[in-house]
Scaffold this active site. Structure first.
Site, PDB file in Angstrom:
ATOM      1  N   ILE A  20      54.234 -16.284  15.643  1.00  0.00           N
ATOM      2  CA  ILE A  20      54.527 -17.009  16.895  1.00  0.00           C
ATOM      3  C   ILE A  20      56.018 -17.269  16.916  1.00  0.00           C
ATOM      4  CG2 ILE A  20      54.158 -19.045  18.331  1.00  0.00           C
ATOM      5  CD1 ILE A  20      51.514 -19.536  17.031  1.00  0.00           C
ATOM      6  N   ASP A  21      56.727 -16.623  17.802  1.00  0.00           N
ATOM      7  CA  ASP A  21      58.141 -16.961  17.976  1.00  0.00           C
ATOM      8  C   ASP A  21      58.224 -17.914  19.153  1.00  0.00           C
ATOM      9  OD1 ASP A  21      60.920 -16.847  17.435  1.00  0.00           O
ATOM     10  OD2 ASP A  21      61.081 -15.853  19.375  1.00  0.00           O
ATOM     11  N   ASP A  32      62.852 -12.650  13.611  1.00  0.00           N
ATOM     12  CA  ASP A  32      63.224 -12.951  15.003  1.00  0.00           C
ATOM     13  C   ASP A  32      63.963 -11.771  15.633  1.00  0.00           C
ATOM     14  OD1 ASP A  32      62.387 -15.728  14.967  1.00  0.00           O
ATOM     15  OD2 ASP A  32      64.178 -16.151  13.786  1.00  0.00           O
ATOM     16  N   GLU A  46      57.043 -14.274   8.569  1.00  0.00           N
ATOM     17  CA  GLU A  46      57.665 -15.599   8.590  1.00  0.00           C
ATOM     18  C   GLU A  46      56.951 -16.607   7.699  1.00  0.00           C
ATOM     19  OE1 GLU A  46      57.890 -17.614  12.409  1.00  0.00           O
ATOM     20  OE2 GLU A  46      59.390 -18.989  11.580  1.00  0.00           O
ATOM     21  N   ASP A  95      56.759 -11.795  13.058  1.00  0.00           N
ATOM     22  CA  ASP A  95      56.796 -13.213  13.440  1.00  0.00           C
ATOM     23  C   ASP A  95      55.530 -13.498  14.239  1.00  0.00           C
ATOM     24  OD1 ASP A  95      57.279 -15.768  14.288  1.00  0.00           O
ATOM     25  OD2 ASP A  95      59.365 -15.407  14.852  1.00  0.00           O
ATOM     26  N   THR A 119      57.618 -21.447  18.168  1.00  0.00           N
ATOM     27  CA  THR A 119      56.581 -22.385  17.707  1.00  0.00           C
ATOM     28  C   THR A 119      56.789 -23.781  18.302  1.00  0.00           C
ATOM     29  OG1 THR A 119      56.282 -21.134  15.678  1.00  0.00           O
ATOM     30  CG2 THR A 119      55.478 -23.388  15.664  1.00  0.00           C
TER      31      THR A 119
HETATM   32  C1  IPD Z   1      62.594 -19.757  16.032  1.00  0.00           C
HETATM   33  C2  IPD Z   1      62.782 -19.748  17.520  1.00  0.00           C
HETATM   34  C3  IPD Z   1      63.946 -20.645  17.876  1.00  0.00           C
HETATM   35  C4  IPD Z   1      65.233 -20.253  17.161  1.00  0.00           C
HETATM   36  C5  IPD Z   1      64.988 -20.151  15.656  1.00  0.00           C
HETATM   37  C6  IPD Z   1      63.836 -19.216  15.374  1.00  0.00           C
HETATM   38  P1  IPD Z   1      60.032 -19.602  15.299  1.00  0.00           P
HETATM   39  O1  IPD Z   1      61.512 -18.974  15.645  1.00  0.00           O
HETATM   40  O2  IPD Z   1      63.022 -18.454  18.002  1.00  0.00           O
HETATM   41  O3  IPD Z   1      64.177 -20.607  19.240  1.00  0.00           O
HETATM   42  O4  IPD Z   1      66.214 -21.209  17.381  1.00  0.00           O
HETATM   43  O5  IPD Z   1      66.173 -19.685  15.046  1.00  0.00           O
HETATM   44  O6  IPD Z   1      63.644 -19.105  13.975  1.00  0.00           O
HETATM   45  O7  IPD Z   1      60.217 -20.568  14.181  1.00  0.00           O
HETATM   46  O8  IPD Z   1      59.558 -20.279  16.547  1.00  0.00           O
HETATM   47  O9  IPD Z   1      59.250 -18.411  14.911  1.00  0.00           O
END
Ligand code: IPD
Length: 288
Positions: free
Chosen positions: A103-104, A231, A81, A101, A106
């Site tokens: 930290i999913d 994701d 990411e 990813d 964030t």
């Molecule tokens: C995001 C989260 C968020 C979702 C976004 C993702 P990130 O990932 O999962 O809930 O709405 O589409 O990209 O930026 O926290 O790694």
């Protein structure tokens, strides 16, 4: 903690065993860093929009994972990411490819809302081989390996068999775009599904952990526009191995780079949701 356990455990092994074990160990190490950083002060920056956040911990964790994997598997390729945010191309070739990813969730992490995960997917010949997702605060390790089942802390995962939208609990995420046209479509999609009688629509702030709820059968379907391959990669293996389907919002086959998805415990449910959705265009990960 083990990657899979006594309850219907698949035999260890397979051609990518060493890679899988490396992913599990790195997810635990990343989880420790994230747990510690959760309650500390953070330096927060924005990326594509004011709601698309990144912290120094995202960078630290991604560097840890990539450096370790690049040292151990120098011929492999990587999609991650924060590297992508810095301009690296996201191209899925037939080579063994890690999709990371760090930290999913964030935004959750920034607010100390304890729903954050590390996600590590692995593909060979453009086919997803395994996925590892670690819920850092609840210390739950979700894993799926192609042909070997999906597990959470050793318990086998099974999707729900629900086919009726009027009995379904759904999950979605808002995505990073907040312009009026995008928000109108997002809310209108939710309204359509609620009018169709869905019991509820949950937004928990982490696509990967929402998808793990689906794999665990604690929700019946997930849809989103605006998520990325990092994701989706690991979660896709976990859901398929738990018996679920992951498809494009058009109802066609999943395209990992298309930034859109419908996933459900049953094909019938996925098709019903796909039919209800209006498209929100987020472009493609491999065309940025
Ligand atoms: C995001 C989260 C968020 C979702 C976004 C993702 P990130 O990932 O999962 O809930 O709405 O589409 O990209 O930026 O926290 O790694």
């Amino acid at each position: 903690m083990k990657a899979s356990g006594e309850d219907g455990e698949a035999p260890a092994g397979g051609p990518w065993e060493e890679c899988f074990e490396a992913a599990v160990q790195l997810a635990f190490r990343a989880g420790q860093i994230i747990r510690k950083a959760l309650s500390e002060e953070k330096r927060v920056s924005t990326k594509t929009s004011a709601a698309d956040l990144v912290t120094e911990t995202d960078h630290v964790v991604e560097a840890l994972i990539l450096q370790e994997l690049q040292t151990r598997f120098p011929s492999h390729r990587f999609i991650a990411e924060e590297a992508a945010a810095a301009g690296a191309k996201c191209v899925l070739t037939p080579s063994p490819t890690w999709i990371v990813d760090p930290i999913d969730g964030t935004c959750n992490f920034v607010h100390r809302f304890p729903t954050v995960a590390v996600s590590i997917g692995f593909a060979v010949n453009q086919e997803l081989e395994f996925g590892v997702i670690y819920h850092c605060t609840e210390e739950r390790l979700y894993t799926g390996r192609r042909g070997q089942g999906a597990f959470c802390n050793g318990q086998r995962l099974r999707v729900s068999g629900e086919t009726d939208l009027s009995k379904a609990l759904l999950l979605t995420e808002i995505g990073p775009k907040r312009d009026p046209a995008t928000l109108k479509l997002f809310l209108s999609n939710m309204e359509r599904l609620l009018h169709a009688g869905a019991h509820g629509v949950r937004v928990i702030g982490s696509s990967t952990l929402a998808l793990c709820h689906l794999a665990a059968g604690t929700a019946d379907a997930y849809y989103q526009f605006g998520l990325h391959c990092w994701d989706l990669a690991a979660a896709t293996v976990i859901i398929r191995e738990a018996g679920g389907v992951v498809m494009d919002t058009s109802g066609g086959p999943l395209d990992l780079m298309s930034c859109r998805v419908v996933a459900a415990g049953t094909r019938e449910m996925a098709v019903l949701i796909a039919q209800a959705l209006q498209t929100i265009n987020y472009g493609r990960d491999d065309e940025r």
